[in-house]
Design an enzyme around this catalytic site. Structure first.
Site, PDB file in Angstrom:
ATOM      1  CB  ALA A  11      75.029 -77.358 125.569  1.00 53.86           C
ATOM      2  NE  ARG A  14      73.840 -75.138 112.712  1.00 54.27           N
ATOM      3  CZ  ARG A  14      73.563 -74.078 111.986  1.00 54.27           C
ATOM      4  NH1 ARG A  14      72.907 -74.215 110.858  1.00 54.27           N
ATOM      5  NH2 ARG A  14      73.941 -72.873 112.336  1.00 54.27           N
ATOM      6  CG  MET A  15      79.559 -77.580 115.662  1.00 53.71           C
ATOM      7  SD  MET A  15      80.092 -79.163 114.978  1.00 53.71           S
ATOM      8  CE  MET A  15      81.365 -79.627 116.140  1.00 53.71           C
ATOM      9  NE  ARG A  38      71.746 -63.223 131.110  1.00 50.22           N
ATOM     10  CZ  ARG A  38      71.714 -63.493 132.424  1.00 50.22           C
ATOM     11  NH1 ARG A  38      70.569 -63.630 133.047  1.00 50.22           N
ATOM     12  NH2 ARG A  38      72.832 -63.630 133.103  1.00 50.22           N
ATOM     13  N   GLY A  96      85.916 -73.908 118.985  1.00 52.51           N
ATOM     14  CA  GLY A  96      85.784 -73.959 117.530  1.00 52.51           C
ATOM     15  C   GLY A  96      85.004 -72.783 116.990  1.00 52.51           C
ATOM     16  CG  ASN A 122      88.110 -78.442 109.491  1.00 57.09           C
ATOM     17  OD1 ASN A 122      88.052 -79.502 110.105  1.00 57.09           O
ATOM     18  ND2 ASN A 122      87.676 -78.314 108.253  1.00 57.09           N
ATOM     19  CG  PHE A 123      87.951 -78.919 116.464  1.00 53.93           C
ATOM     20  CD1 PHE A 123      88.958 -79.337 117.316  1.00 53.93           C
ATOM     21  CD2 PHE A 123      87.454 -77.646 116.605  1.00 53.93           C
ATOM     22  CE1 PHE A 123      89.454 -78.502 118.299  1.00 53.93           C
ATOM     23  CE2 PHE A 123      87.943 -76.789 117.588  1.00 53.93           C
ATOM     24  CZ  PHE A 123      88.943 -77.223 118.444  1.00 53.93           C
ATOM     25  CG  HIS A 152      82.180 -75.879 102.371  1.00 57.11           C
ATOM     26  ND1 HIS A 152      83.419 -75.397 102.007  1.00 57.11           N
ATOM     27  CD2 HIS A 152      82.347 -76.485 103.575  1.00 57.11           C
ATOM     28  CE1 HIS A 152      84.296 -75.697 102.966  1.00 57.11           C
ATOM     29  NE2 HIS A 152      83.678 -76.361 103.924  1.00 57.11           N
ATOM     30  CE  LYS A 156      82.202 -72.442 104.524  1.00 59.63           C
ATOM     31  NZ  LYS A 156      81.995 -72.315 105.977  1.00 59.63           N
ATOM     32  CB  THR A 163      88.902 -75.096 106.472  1.00 54.33           C
ATOM     33  OG1 THR A 163      88.048 -75.329 107.575  1.00 54.33           O
ATOM     34  CG2 THR A 163      89.941 -76.191 106.384  1.00 54.33           C
TER      35      THR A 163
END
Ligand SMILES: NC(=O)c1ccc[n+]([C@@H]2O[C@H](COP(=O)([O-])OP(=O)(O)OC[C@H]3O[C@@H](n4cnc5c(N)ncnc54)[C@H](OP(=O)(O)O)[C@@H]3O)[C@@H](O)[C@H]2O)c1
Length: 265
Positions: A11, A14-15, A38, A96, A122-123, A152, A156, A163
């Site tokens: 959480a 970045r995503m 943790r 992901g 890749n979502f 990209h 990266k 993908t």
């Protein structure tokens, strides 16, 4: 309808941050659990998201409440722990996370006999549709040469992108072969013609390109190009939430993002 109870794994990443931003204004979901590594500086800190003002980041699943779907963008270790919890509680899993070893891949495949699992490298919903179109084109034009070009940003690390490899895999399977057998990653220093049936990969890196993929099918006197360009990282978070809403309550199975978008008529 009551909102889908969602837990976010990874959480504070970045995503994770992109997902939290969207969840603030998304009434389809109630964020009920937010997991970090943790020892993370975020562990125990409040999660500021819409109606979930009392929620705090947790470093595991021991205190997790009832959950309908887990959305995971963490790492291999984080995903393995989330998978344990999903299996024990019968919770759907959207993931992901990339870069998994064969053992975890096999565990996820086995888990899908007991819970609904949807994974994507890749979502983006556009890439899901591109994959479907490419599969159809590769099968319909089996003798045309295929090349996949991706671009990209310069930071990266991996190349070709996950993908691009997933697109190559889909096309190879549509032609009755495997990516391992068909892929050509480097032609430099080789004095020989293109291998029939191969799938060549080309990589561009630079600037702030979010992610671009073109699959070329090259015939004699004509060429088909299927291109997707992502201009904003939030598309991956949007696609993951779309998938999570679709997956919650589904029966066990290995679902794909392609299943989420409407079927072709
Ligand atoms: N499929 C897609 O569309 C897509 C798009 C983008 C990224 N990804 C993939 O998603 C993953 C995460 O990417 P990112 O850019 O968000 O990475 P990131 O910024 O490094 O975030 C990783 C998150 O995972 C957490 N984490 C690490 N170990 C954990 C554990 N054992 N248990 C629970 N949480 C743990 C981290 O917590 P702390 O920060 O507190 O340590 C952090 O919140 C990567 O595998 C990346 O390749 C996929």
């Amino acid at each position: 309808m009551s909102p889908v109870r969602l837990a976010l794994n990874g959480a504070s990443g970045r995503m994770g941050g992109a997902l939290l931003s969207l969840l603030r204004n998304d009434r389809r979901f109630e964020l009920v659990h937010a997991v970090v590594e943790r020892g993370s500086i975020n562990d125990g800190q409040p999660v500021v998201v819409g109606n979930a003002t009392s929620l705090r980041y947790a470093h595991g699943w021991a205190q997790a409440p009832a959950i309908d779907v887990v959305v995971d963008f963490s790492g291999a270790g984080g995903l393995a722990s989330a998978l344990d919890h999903c299996l024990a509680q019968g919770i759907a899993l959207v993931s992901g996370t990339t870069g998994l070893d064969a053992v975890l891949e096999a565990r996820l495949a086995a888990a899908s006999e007991h819970i609904a699992v949807l994974r994507a490298a890749n979502f983006s919903l556009g890439v899901a549709l591109l994959t479907r179109l490419l599969r159809e084109a590769a099968a319909a034009l089996p003798s045309w040469d295929m090349e996949i070009v991706e671009a990209h940003h310069g930071r990266k690390l991996d190349a070709p992108s996950g993908t691009a490899l997933a697109l190559g895999h889909a096309a190879a399977v549509a032609r009755g072969t495997t990516l391992e057998a068909a892929a050509e990653h480097d032609r430099s220093g080789r004095a020989s013609e293109r291998v029939d049936g191969s799938i060549g990969f080309a990589v561009i890196r630079g600037g702030d390109i979010v992610g671009e993929h073109t699959a070329m099918l090259i015939g004699r006197g004509e060429r088909l190009e299927l291109t997707h360009r992502a201009t904003d990282r939030s598309v991956f978070a949007q696609g993951a939430l779309h998938a999570a809403h679709w997956l919650a309550g589904r029966p066990p199975g290995q679902w794909r993002l392609e299943d989420v978008i409407a079927p072709l008529r």
